[in-house]
Design a protein around this motif. Structure first.
Motif, PDB file in Angstrom:
ATOM      1  N   ASP A 106       0.830  -1.201   0.000  1.00 54.33           N
ATOM      2  CA  ASP A 106       0.000   0.000   0.000  1.00 54.33           C
ATOM      3  C   ASP A 106       0.868   1.255   0.000  1.00 54.33           C
ATOM      4  O   ASP A 106       1.806   1.373   0.789  1.00 54.33           O
ATOM      5  CB  ASP A 106      -0.870  -0.040   1.261  1.00 54.33           C
ATOM      6  CG  ASP A 106      -2.124   0.782   1.112  1.00 54.33           C
ATOM      7  OD1 ASP A 106      -1.993   1.992   0.882  1.00 54.33           O
ATOM      8  OD2 ASP A 106      -3.212   0.195   1.210  1.00 54.33           O
ATOM      9  N   GLU A 107       0.526   2.179  -0.850  1.00 51.66           N
ATOM     10  CA  GLU A 107       1.314   3.413  -0.938  1.00 51.66           C
ATOM     11  C   GLU A 107       1.322   4.155   0.402  1.00 51.66           C
ATOM     12  O   GLU A 107       2.351   4.705   0.819  1.00 51.66           O
ATOM     13  CB  GLU A 107       0.719   4.311  -2.037  1.00 51.66           C
ATOM     14  CG  GLU A 107       1.640   5.422  -2.488  1.00 51.66           C
ATOM     15  CD  GLU A 107       0.893   6.515  -3.242  1.00 51.66           C
ATOM     16  OE1 GLU A 107       1.286   7.687  -3.122  1.00 51.66           O
ATOM     17  OE2 GLU A 107      -0.106   6.176  -3.924  1.00 51.66           O
ATOM     18  N   ASP A 108       0.187   4.187   1.077  1.00 50.85           N
ATOM     19  CA  ASP A 108       0.112   4.871   2.371  1.00 50.85           C
ATOM     20  C   ASP A 108       0.988   4.165   3.412  1.00 50.85           C
ATOM     21  O   ASP A 108       1.658   4.815   4.222  1.00 50.85           O
ATOM     22  CB  ASP A 108      -1.342   4.923   2.873  1.00 50.85           C
ATOM     23  CG  ASP A 108      -2.176   5.929   2.086  1.00 50.85           C
ATOM     24  OD1 ASP A 108      -1.593   6.739   1.348  1.00 50.85           O
ATOM     25  OD2 ASP A 108      -3.416   5.884   2.212  1.00 50.85           O
ATOM     26  N   ALA A 109       0.989   2.851   3.404  1.00 50.24           N
ATOM     27  CA  ALA A 109       1.809   2.096   4.359  1.00 50.24           C
ATOM     28  C   ALA A 109       3.293   2.379   4.121  1.00 50.24           C
ATOM     29  O   ALA A 109       4.075   2.576   5.059  1.00 50.24           O
ATOM     30  CB  ALA A 109       1.532   0.595   4.236  1.00 50.24           C
ATOM     31  N   ARG A 110       3.670   2.431   2.860  1.00 50.76           N
ATOM     32  CA  ARG A 110       5.070   2.712   2.513  1.00 50.76           C
ATOM     33  C   ARG A 110       5.465   4.120   2.932  1.00 50.76           C
ATOM     34  O   ARG A 110       6.545   4.346   3.475  1.00 50.76           O
ATOM     35  CB  ARG A 110       5.277   2.556   1.003  1.00 50.76           C
ATOM     36  CG  ARG A 110       5.271   1.126   0.544  1.00 50.76           C
ATOM     37  CD  ARG A 110       5.176   1.052  -0.972  1.00 50.76           C
ATOM     38  NE  ARG A 110       5.426  -0.302  -1.433  1.00 50.76           N
ATOM     39  CZ  ARG A 110       6.616  -0.739  -1.822  1.00 50.76           C
ATOM     40  NH1 ARG A 110       7.655   0.066  -1.818  1.00 50.76           N
ATOM     41  NH2 ARG A 110       6.786  -1.986  -2.190  1.00 50.76           N
ATOM     42  N   ALA A 111       4.577   5.076   2.699  1.00 51.41           N
ATOM     43  CA  ALA A 111       4.866   6.461   3.067  1.00 51.41           C
ATOM     44  C   ALA A 111       4.969   6.594   4.591  1.00 51.41           C
ATOM     45  O   ALA A 111       5.854   7.285   5.109  1.00 51.41           O
ATOM     46  CB  ALA A 111       3.777   7.376   2.516  1.00 51.41           C
ATOM     47  N   MET A 112       4.072   5.918   5.305  1.00 49.02           N
ATOM     48  CA  MET A 112       4.119   5.972   6.772  1.00 49.02           C
ATOM     49  C   MET A 112       5.442   5.392   7.258  1.00 49.02           C
ATOM     50  O   MET A 112       6.085   5.942   8.156  1.00 49.02           O
ATOM     51  CB  MET A 112       2.934   5.182   7.369  1.00 49.02           C
ATOM     52  CG  MET A 112       2.850   5.230   8.880  1.00 49.02           C
ATOM     53  SD  MET A 112       2.596   6.897   9.544  1.00 49.02           S
ATOM     54  CE  MET A 112       0.873   7.181   9.127  1.00 49.02           C
ATOM     55  N   TYR A 113       5.871   4.290   6.645  1.00 51.14           N
ATOM     56  CA  TYR A 113       7.150   3.690   7.044  1.00 51.14           C
ATOM     57  C   TYR A 113       8.303   4.657   6.787  1.00 51.14           C
ATOM     58  O   TYR A 113       9.171   4.863   7.651  1.00 51.14           O
ATOM     59  CB  TYR A 113       7.398   2.365   6.303  1.00 51.14           C
ATOM     60  CG  TYR A 113       8.647   1.688   6.805  1.00 51.14           C
ATOM     61  CD1 TYR A 113       8.580   0.757   7.841  1.00 51.14           C
ATOM     62  CD2 TYR A 113       9.903   2.011   6.291  1.00 51.14           C
ATOM     63  CE1 TYR A 113       9.730   0.165   8.333  1.00 51.14           C
ATOM     64  CE2 TYR A 113      11.057   1.433   6.782  1.00 51.14           C
ATOM     65  CZ  TYR A 113      10.961   0.501   7.807  1.00 51.14           C
ATOM     66  OH  TYR A 113      12.099  -0.080   8.304  1.00 51.14           O
TER      67      TYR A 113
END
Ligand code: HEC
Ligand code: HEC
Length: 239
Positions: free
Chosen positions: A111-118
């Motif tokens: 997920d793009e959001d999960a990657r950005a949060m990481y």
């Protein structure tokens, strides 16, 4: 249905880790993650008013608040989460999204959001020395002896006010469905004895959403000592 704390502890399965997403394009991903951290839309639920920043601090600030969630600077270097109950960072985040933010769909690793949060979490300055886990001790709710009013006044301001607003009138509370303390809760449980009423408060603070539903986070012993909670009860006049 919300799982209980015990069920939560036993359901915590061992899976992979999120480190593979670390190479996400920095600049934009970090900015996106930083914006997400302060955005209630990390859950698609219309009823959610919380952001990650409601419960966690991310940068080293002097914010005068007792956060129910651990500081997240350095979190990507931790070996386990939720006081050692979780070993997967993404699942730890999805727990928060599901239990407290009413998110229906867990983030997947791609997920793009999960990657950005990481990417955002990974570049935060460590707020604790690297550790296996930030201590998070669940306290089983039990009645408390009456505490110190002065201590409770301070504890209320640091731990409760950011969501519940000012005591007795709720000024500044996050949402109107969050009860005004203690008045609305006392009124809602008019048939209870004083000891039973205290237990309603203690249970909510110690178990949060894990008992009786809702979206309030639990407060561990490390964040809020029994003496602080006893003080809050005294401050509320619940003797
Ligand atoms: C309503 C409060 C609340 C909200 C909102 C919330 N969390 Fe949490 N979070 C907690 C609590 C309580 C824990 C368990 C204690 C702990 O380990 O920090 C936790 C645990 C975590 C952990 C494990 C930390 C560790 O070292 O043990 C991570 C990572 C995390 N949350 C990230 C997030 C992110 C990212 C968001 C936003 C999408 C979020 N949380 C939203 C309360 C919250
Ligand atoms: C992150 C936001 C948040 C914080 C911080 C918070 N609460 Fe809550 N609280 C809520 C929400 C949302 C509800 C209503 C939904 C629910 O019951 O979870 C609630 C409900 C309650 C209730 C109602 C229980 C009932 O059965 O009627 C009590 C009592 C309560 N909170 C006490 C406290 C106390 C005391 C503190 C500080 C130690 C505190 N809360 C901190 C969000 C919060």
């Amino acid at each position: 249905m919300k799982r209980g704390l015990v069920a939560l502890a036993s359901a915590l399965a061992v899976t992979g880790c999120l480190s593979s997403v670390a190479e996400t394009a920095q600049g934009t991903a970090v900015d996106h993650g930083r914006a997400l951290f302060d955005d209630p839309r990390t859950s698609s639920s219309a009823s959610n008013t919380f952001t990650c920043a409601t419960c966690h601090r991310s940068e080293k600030t002097e914010l005068a608040r007792l956060d129910p969630g651990a500081p997240l600077g350095g979190v990507t270097a931790r070996k386990s989460f939720w006081g050692g109950q979780r070993v997967d960072l993404l699942e730890s985040i999805n727990d928060c999204r599901a239990f407290f933010m009413d998110a229906r769909t867990p983030w997947s690793r791609d997920d793009e959001d999960a990657r950005a949060m990481y990417a955002f979490l990974a570049q935060l300055p460590p707020s604790n020395p690297p550790s296996d886990a930030v201590p998070f001790t669940i306290v089983m709710p039990a009645d408390l002896p009456l505490g110190d009013r002065q201590r409770g006044t301070i504890a209320y301001d640091l731990a409760c006010k950011s969501c519940h607003g000012t005591v007795h009138d709720g000024a500044g509370r996050l949402a109107t469905f969050i009860p005004v303390l203690p008045d609305q809760v006392v009124a809602g449980h008019a048939s209870l004895s004083p000891a039973e009423l205290r237990l309603v408060f203690v249970t909510k603070v110690r178990a949060g959403a894990f008992r009786g539903g809702g979206s309030m986070p639990p407060f561990s012993r490390e964040v809020l000592a029994d003496e602080d909670l006893a003080g809050i009860l005294a401050f509320f006049g619940l003797d």
